[in-house]
Design a protein around this motif. Structure first.
Motif, mmCIF file in Angstrom:
data_model
loop_
_atom_site.group_PDB
_atom_site.id
_atom_site.type_symbol
_atom_site.label_atom_id
_atom_site.label_comp_id
_atom_site.label_asym_id
_atom_site.label_seq_id
_atom_site.Cartn_x
_atom_site.Cartn_y
_atom_site.Cartn_z
ATOM 1 N N SER A 1 0.813 -1.233 0.000
ATOM 2 C CA SER A 1 0.000 0.000 0.000
ATOM 3 C C SER A 1 0.836 1.268 0.000
ATOM 4 C CB SER A 1 -0.977 0.036 1.198
ATOM 5 O OG SER A 1 -0.305 0.351 2.413
ATOM 6 N N ARG A 2 2.164 1.135 -0.083
ATOM 7 C CA ARG A 2 3.028 2.327 -0.125
ATOM 8 C C ARG A 2 3.519 2.560 -1.559
ATOM 9 N NH1 ARG A 2 4.425 4.925 4.824
ATOM 10 N NH2 ARG A 2 2.992 3.985 6.313
ATOM 11 N N PRO A 3 3.304 3.761 -2.129
ATOM 12 C CA PRO A 3 3.878 4.050 -3.452
ATOM 13 C C PRO A 3 5.404 4.115 -3.367
ATOM 14 C CG PRO A 3 2.189 5.656 -2.837
ATOM 15 C CD PRO A 3 2.530 4.892 -1.608
ATOM 16 N N TYR A 4 6.055 3.726 -4.438
ATOM 17 C CA TYR A 4 7.502 3.883 -4.486
ATOM 18 C C TYR A 4 7.898 4.361 -5.885
ATOM 19 C CZ TYR A 4 7.715 -0.658 -6.910
ATOM 20 O OH TYR A 4 7.552 -1.687 -7.800
ATOM 21 N N LEU A 5 9.062 5.016 -5.943
ATOM 22 C CA LEU A 5 9.621 5.538 -7.192
ATOM 23 C C LEU A 5 11.025 4.968 -7.352
ATOM 24 C CD1 LEU A 5 8.724 9.280 -6.529
ATOM 25 C CD2 LEU A 5 7.443 7.718 -7.973
ATOM 26 N N ILE A 6 11.307 4.421 -8.532
ATOM 27 C CA ILE A 6 12.653 3.930 -8.842
ATOM 28 C C ILE A 6 13.277 4.917 -9.823
ATOM 29 C CG2 ILE A 6 14.024 1.998 -9.688
ATOM 30 C CD1 ILE A 6 12.332 1.281 -7.296
ATOM 31 N N SER A 7 14.393 5.489 -9.437
ATOM 32 C CA SER A 7 15.002 6.509 -10.296
ATOM 33 C C SER A 7 16.472 6.222 -10.526
ATOM 34 C CB SER A 7 14.839 7.905 -9.674
ATOM 35 O OG SER A 7 15.555 7.996 -8.465
ATOM 36 N N GLU A 8 17.007 6.953 -11.475
ATOM 37 C CA GLU A 8 18.432 6.896 -11.808
ATOM 38 C C GLU A 8 19.264 7.221 -10.572
ATOM 39 O OE1 GLU A 8 21.344 9.289 -14.977
ATOM 40 O OE2 GLU A 8 19.278 9.932 -14.610
ATOM 41 N N PHE A 9 20.363 6.498 -10.393
ATOM 42 C CA PHE A 9 21.291 6.761 -9.300
ATOM 43 C C PHE A 9 22.521 7.459 -9.893
ATOM 44 C CE2 PHE A 9 24.953 5.585 -6.729
ATOM 45 C CZ PHE A 9 24.536 5.883 -5.448
ATOM 46 N N VAL A 10 22.732 8.683 -9.492
ATOM 47 C CA VAL A 10 23.823 9.471 -10.055
ATOM 48 C C VAL A 10 24.670 10.032 -8.924
ATOM 49 C CG1 VAL A 10 24.436 11.380 -11.564
ATOM 50 C CG2 VAL A 10 22.313 10.142 -11.961
ATOM 51 N N ARG A 11 25.962 9.822 -9.008
ATOM 52 C CA ARG A 11 26.849 10.362 -7.973
ATOM 53 C C ARG A 11 27.149 11.833 -8.264
ATOM 54 N NH1 ARG A 11 28.627 6.699 -4.533
ATOM 55 N NH2 ARG A 11 28.424 4.496 -5.116
ATOM 56 N N GLY A 12 27.207 12.599 -7.211
ATOM 57 C CA GLY A 12 27.479 14.013 -7.381
ATOM 58 C C GLY A 12 27.211 14.770 -6.093
ATOM 59 N N THR A 13 26.993 16.061 -6.230
ATOM 60 C CA THR A 13 26.768 16.929 -5.078
ATOM 61 C C THR A 13 25.549 17.789 -5.340
ATOM 62 O OG1 THR A 13 29.158 17.034 -4.685
ATOM 63 C CG2 THR A 13 27.787 18.710 -3.601
ATOM 64 N N SER A 14 24.620 17.836 -4.394
ATOM 65 C CA SER A 14 23.457 18.701 -4.578
ATOM 66 C C SER A 14 23.912 20.156 -4.466
ATOM 67 C CB SER A 14 22.371 18.386 -3.552
ATOM 68 O OG SER A 14 22.848 18.573 -2.241
ATOM 69 N N LEU A 15 23.215 21.038 -5.165
ATOM 70 C CA LEU A 15 23.653 22.432 -5.234
ATOM 71 C C LEU A 15 23.602 23.128 -3.884
ATOM 72 C CD1 LEU A 15 22.148 23.704 -8.614
ATOM 73 C CD2 LEU A 15 24.290 22.492 -8.156
ATOM 74 N N ASP A 16 22.791 22.631 -2.950
ATOM 75 C CA ASP A 16 22.754 23.286 -1.637
ATOM 76 C C ASP A 16 24.027 23.030 -0.839
ATOM 77 O OD1 ASP A 16 22.245 20.609 -1.251
ATOM 78 O OD2 ASP A 16 20.742 20.911 0.303
ATOM 79 N N ARG A 17 24.890 22.146 -1.309
ATOM 80 C CA ARG A 17 26.150 21.877 -0.615
ATOM 81 C C ARG A 17 27.342 22.555 -1.276
ATOM 82 N NH1 ARG A 17 26.311 15.885 2.035
ATOM 83 N NH2 ARG A 17 24.416 16.104 3.277
ATOM 84 N N LEU A 18 27.111 23.264 -2.369
ATOM 85 C CA LEU A 18 28.214 23.989 -2.997
ATOM 86 C C LEU A 18 28.578 25.216 -2.169
ATOM 87 C CD1 LEU A 18 27.198 23.969 -6.781
ATOM 88 C CD2 LEU A 18 28.742 22.408 -5.595
ATOM 89 N N PRO A 19 29.854 25.585 -2.135
ATOM 90 C CA PRO A 19 30.236 26.818 -1.422
ATOM 91 C C PRO A 19 29.630 28.031 -2.112
ATOM 92 C CG PRO A 19 32.070 25.980 -2.722
ATOM 93 C CD PRO A 19 31.006 24.924 -2.781
ATOM 94 N N ARG A 20 29.179 28.981 -1.341
ATOM 95 C CA ARG A 20 28.551 30.194 -1.894
ATOM 96 C C ARG A 20 29.254 31.409 -1.310
ATOM 97 N NH1 ARG A 20 22.284 28.612 -0.451
ATOM 98 N NH2 ARG A 20 22.381 26.437 -1.099
ATOM 99 N N PRO A 21 29.280 32.499 -2.074
ATOM 100 C CA PRO A 21 28.753 32.659 -3.433
ATOM 101 C C PRO A 21 29.678 32.043 -4.479
ATOM 102 C CG PRO A 21 29.778 34.691 -2.727
ATOM 103 C CD PRO A 21 29.836 33.760 -1.540
#
Length: 848
Positions: free
Chosen positions: A91-111
């Motif tokens: 009864s729980r929906p699930y999503l299977i998606s591409e697995f890609v290694r990298g870094t989310s933009l919220d973890r990039l140094p700013r500015p």
């Protein structure tokens, strides 16, 4: 594989299974307001995937979720993380998606430097634009939902899931929790990263998105549009460039009022030194009134693309940015769009493989990929091996051994003829020469364009030796790469080429047709680089869809685009729908242009053009390449036609040893130009005769016009089926010499026969026998010969007068009168040949 840590129960106390369907959980990646994310192993396809288990949904919401998520899964784009599968377990929906290694933009140094943000923005706008063209909204764009992969690409996550996942959530207070709006950061290196906390949606007037990245209309609970996504993307770019968003300083309880009542602070004020044009684009994204923003991410991408014009101005070639029927070359690399992924894949394979054969359908863009996308990057050091790579290009043609020597002699610093002799005597010697002469820091890429010519055009002996030489390179030579293109329908025959054929199966790189998104880039990119735009997205959509389902349609589109460029509104820098309509659409542009080019020729020149074009097509239905001497010889009238076809871009000319070679501009002409297809069908049974005549006349001229090589009555009878005006000067001279010789021999034979007969009758039989039926028949045949020749002289005069009259009318602009006179000339010419043939037949009969 590492043992699975115990799965965590979610907020409702539900614990995911360790394995389900064909997936085995490996480890958790994160947990957020909408569910849990795990790294999993797809045991069926043997690949890692990200699995997202969604919180429990009501029956109605679950049904909608499955339908809409499956629709989102149809979105395929290099800048979007691919959603492979949608389903439900327990009864729980699930999503299977591409697995890609990298870094989310919220973890990039700013500015970040504005140039880096601009590059990120272009890739995000590409992915988002692909969704907007399909009517799919993201609804929750923020740095945590964008990923910078290890290969340098930027990808958007969770398309449309803000709406899908919050569909039945209970309404919450507008006030954020004490810890702020966003959850703790999930693992940022994975495509399965979770959202930040999102507001619910669906009931009219509720809100969707992550507060600091929500548009004013999202806060107001209004219907969201593509302009809402543009606003959120603008906030993301602003935050990356400035270090924090324009409303981050606003207390949470005042955030709704601030966003809904004023424009964001201009980026140029927040970031001194930022490019003013880039700042203006971001500010436009953040307009309070939706109608003042970019209409969609497609328009935003167009605006971001315009910022490249100054940086790339030196790299842009002059003139038309579209190549028509010609491939993109190295100098057009700044105008080559739509094949970034294939460029990376080819370069990656060339780092470790000595031989790569790019194959695909005719017209798919194989040559352009190599010439504009791959070879220039090799010269820039893309193989990253410390060598200085340079390219050598050859097209096999009829004499591939000489073409190979001409391509590599400058690289090796040797004599061209000497290298050709070396390969002829010992094909393996080429590899030895390269090993000896290349220094340790040097590299050579031998690019063989249209490799199939080894089996369609080349002389068999030369093709075998070149195949053996190339096979040595395909086996591996330090500092050498062999890159080739070849049509997929000739692969089986290429595997039979001596030496090289054995390496073909393992070297294949299949180049598929461009998808809609890549076609879109190929359409708008070159114009955008030249600071010209299409008047509407609807026009671009028309161009894209016109060839999406057309086999080999890319050259047709490129030709139409080249014509559209010439018909653009230069004052406004705009390409209009009216220009496309004037061309007859994409499908009709090429045929209309080709027909007009032929129609501009004089009537006798049209027949010549027909003959030239048909000579440039092989019996297999592919393009042939022939020299000017092989095509038209020394006839100035036919040379003028040849040059007219080149100027009309129906033929391409290339300088070769001993003259100029010509070929059809593209094989798409064979199927895309109805007139040529009709000519081919009409001439199908005559083309073998034409080929024999071409070869016989060439040998006759090479051998000093040896009479023994002339044709007899049977061959001459076959030649009567050919169109006289389409024959070259050499061929006409050959046939005329054959006819004269045949006629002379018959007359001589008849005279000897008659003379001998008369002497015999006079001496042995007497006058009685002279009047026999046989002699009467011979005299009758000779009389008829004389009558035919007299009429032939009359028709020849009529032909000359009609042609002169036709030319006078054409020069005076009286086309109708000229066509009528030319028709009379053609009738007189046919009558002349008929009378000469009839005279020939009477002479033959008189000898029987």
């Amino acid at each position: 594989m590492d043992p699975l840590p115990s799965p965590r129960p979610d907020a409702d106390g539900w614990t995911p299974p360790e394995a389900f369907d064909e997936y085995r959980l490996v480890r958790p990646l994160g947990q957020g307001a909408t569910g849990q994310v795990y790294l999993a192993h797809d045991t069926l396809l043997d690949r890692p995937v990200a699995v997202k288990f969604v919180r429990a949904l009501g029956p109605g919401a679950l049904s909608r979720f499955l339908v809409e998520a499956r629709a989102a899964a149809r979105l395929q784009h290099p800048n979007v993380v691919t959603l492979y599968r949608v389903g439900q377990w327990d009864s729980r929906p699930y999503l299977i998606s591409e697995f890609v290694r990298g870094t989310s933009l919220d973890r990039l140094p700013r500015p970040l430097p504005w140039e880096r943000v601009w590059a990120i923005g272009r890739e995000l706008a590409r992915g988002l634009g692909a969704a907007h063209r399909r009517g799919v909204l993201h609804r929750d764009i923020k740095p945590a939902n964008a990923l910078l992969t290890e290969t340098g690409e930027v990808k958007l996550l969770d398309f449309g899931l803000a709406k899908l996942l919050d569909a039945e959530a209970p309404a919450r207070e507008d006030t954020p929790p004490a810890g702020g709006w966003e959850d703790g950061e999930p693992e940022g290196s994975l495509a399965g990263s979770l959202d930040g906390m999102s507001l619910p949606t669906l009931p009219e007037g509720t809100r969707v998105g992550t507060p600091y990245f929500m548009s004013p209309e999202a806060w107001a609970g209004d219907v969201l549009t593509a302009r809402s996504d543009v606003y959120s993307l603008g906030l993301l770019l602003y935050e990356l460039c400035a270090g924090q968003g324009p409303f981050r300083h606003v207390p949470p309880r005042e955030l709704c009022l601030a966003v809904c009542s004023r424009d964001a602070r201009p980026l140029a004020e927040a970031v001194p030194g930022v490019d003013p044009d880039f700042a203006a684009v971001v500010d436009t994204c953040l307009r309070l009134v939706p109608g003042e923003r970019f209409a969609s991410a497609v328009s935003l991408l167009d605006a971001l693309g315009h910022l490249t014009r100054d940086a790339r101005a030196d790299a842009l070639p002059e003139g038309n940015p579209y190549r028509g029927l010609q491939p993109f070359e190295a100098e057009h690399r700044a105008l080559f769009f739509g094949r970034q992924r294939e460029q990376r894949e080819v370069l990656e394979r060339l780092r470790s493989e000595p031989f790569l054969l790019v194959t695909g359908d005719s017209g798919v863009g194989k040559s352009s990929l190599c010439l504009a996308g791959v070879l220039p990057r090799l010269g820039d050091g893309a193989l990253e091996d410390g060598r200085r790579w340079r390219g050598a290009r050859l097209i096999p043609g009829r004499r591939p051994l000489h073409a190979l020597a001409a391509a590599l002699a400058p690289v090796l610093g040797v004599d061209e003829e000497g290298l050709a002799n070396l390969v002829r005597a010992d094909p393996t010697g080429l590899a030895r020469q390269l090993r000896v002469r290349l220094r340790g820091d040097e590299g050579v890429v031998l690019y063989v364009d249209q490799l199939e010519e080894l089996v369609t055009l080349a002389e068999a002996d030369q093709a075998a030796r070149v195949g053996q030489a190339l096979g040595e390179l395909a086996a591996g030579v330090s500092g050498v790469r062999l890159l080739a293109t070849g049509r997929s329908d000739f692969l089986t025959r290429l595997t039979a080429v001596p030496g090289l054929g054995a390496f073909v199966p393992g070297a294949l790189f299949l180049l598929r047709a461009l998808g809609p998104e890549e076609i879109h880039e190929a359409v708008v990119g070159p114009a955008r680089a030249k600071d010209v735009r299409f008047e509407s997205e609807a026009l671009v959509h028309t161009l894209v869809t016109s060839i999406s389902a057309t086999e080999g349609g890319l050259p047709l589109l490129q030709f139409a685009l080249a014509e559209l460029w010439e018909a653009r509104d230069e004052a406004r820098g705009v390409i209009t729908p009216e220009a496309l309509e004037g061309l007859g659409g994409v499908a009709g542009a090429l045929a209309r242009h080709a027909d007009a080019a032929v129609e501009r020729l004089l009537p006798d020149q049209r027949a010549v053009a027909r003959g030239v074009l048909l000579r440039l097509i092989t019996p297999e239905g592919t393009r042939a390449r022939k020299t000017d001497d092989e095509l038209v010889g020394a006839d100035p009238r036919q040379r003028a036609v040849l040059e007219a076809l080149v100027r009309a871009r129906l033929l391409v000319a290339r300088e070769v040893e001993g003259g100029t070679s010509y070929a059809l501009a593209h094989e798409v002409l064979l199927g895309g130009w109805g007139t040529l297809a009709r000519w081919l069908a009409e001439a199908a049974e005559h083309r073998l005769i034409q080929a024999r005549l071409e070869a016989a006349s060439a040998r006759w001229e090479q051998e000093g016009r040896e009479r023994a090589l002339l044709w007899g009555s049977r061959q001459l009878a076959e030649a009567r089926q050919l169109e006289p005006a389409a024959l070259t000067l050499r061929e006409r001279a050959f046939l005329e010499a054959s006819r004269r010789t045949r006629l002379h021999r018959r007359r001589l034979g008849l005279a000897l026969a008659v003379g001998f007969g008369l002497s015999f009758v006079t001496v042995q039989v007497g006058p009685r026998l002279f009047a026999t039926a046989h002699e009467a028949g011979a005299r009758e045949d000779l009389t008829r010969v004389a009558d035919c020749l007299a009429q032939a002289r009359h028709e020849r005069e009529a032909l000359r007068h009609a042609r002169e009259e036709a030319h006078q009318h054409y020069r005076a602009g009286r086309v109708a009168e000229g066509d009528a006179a030319w028709a009379r000339a053609a009738a007189a010419e046919r009558a002349l040949h008929r009378l000469l043939d009839e005279a020939d037949a009477h002479l033959e009969h008189s000898r029987e």
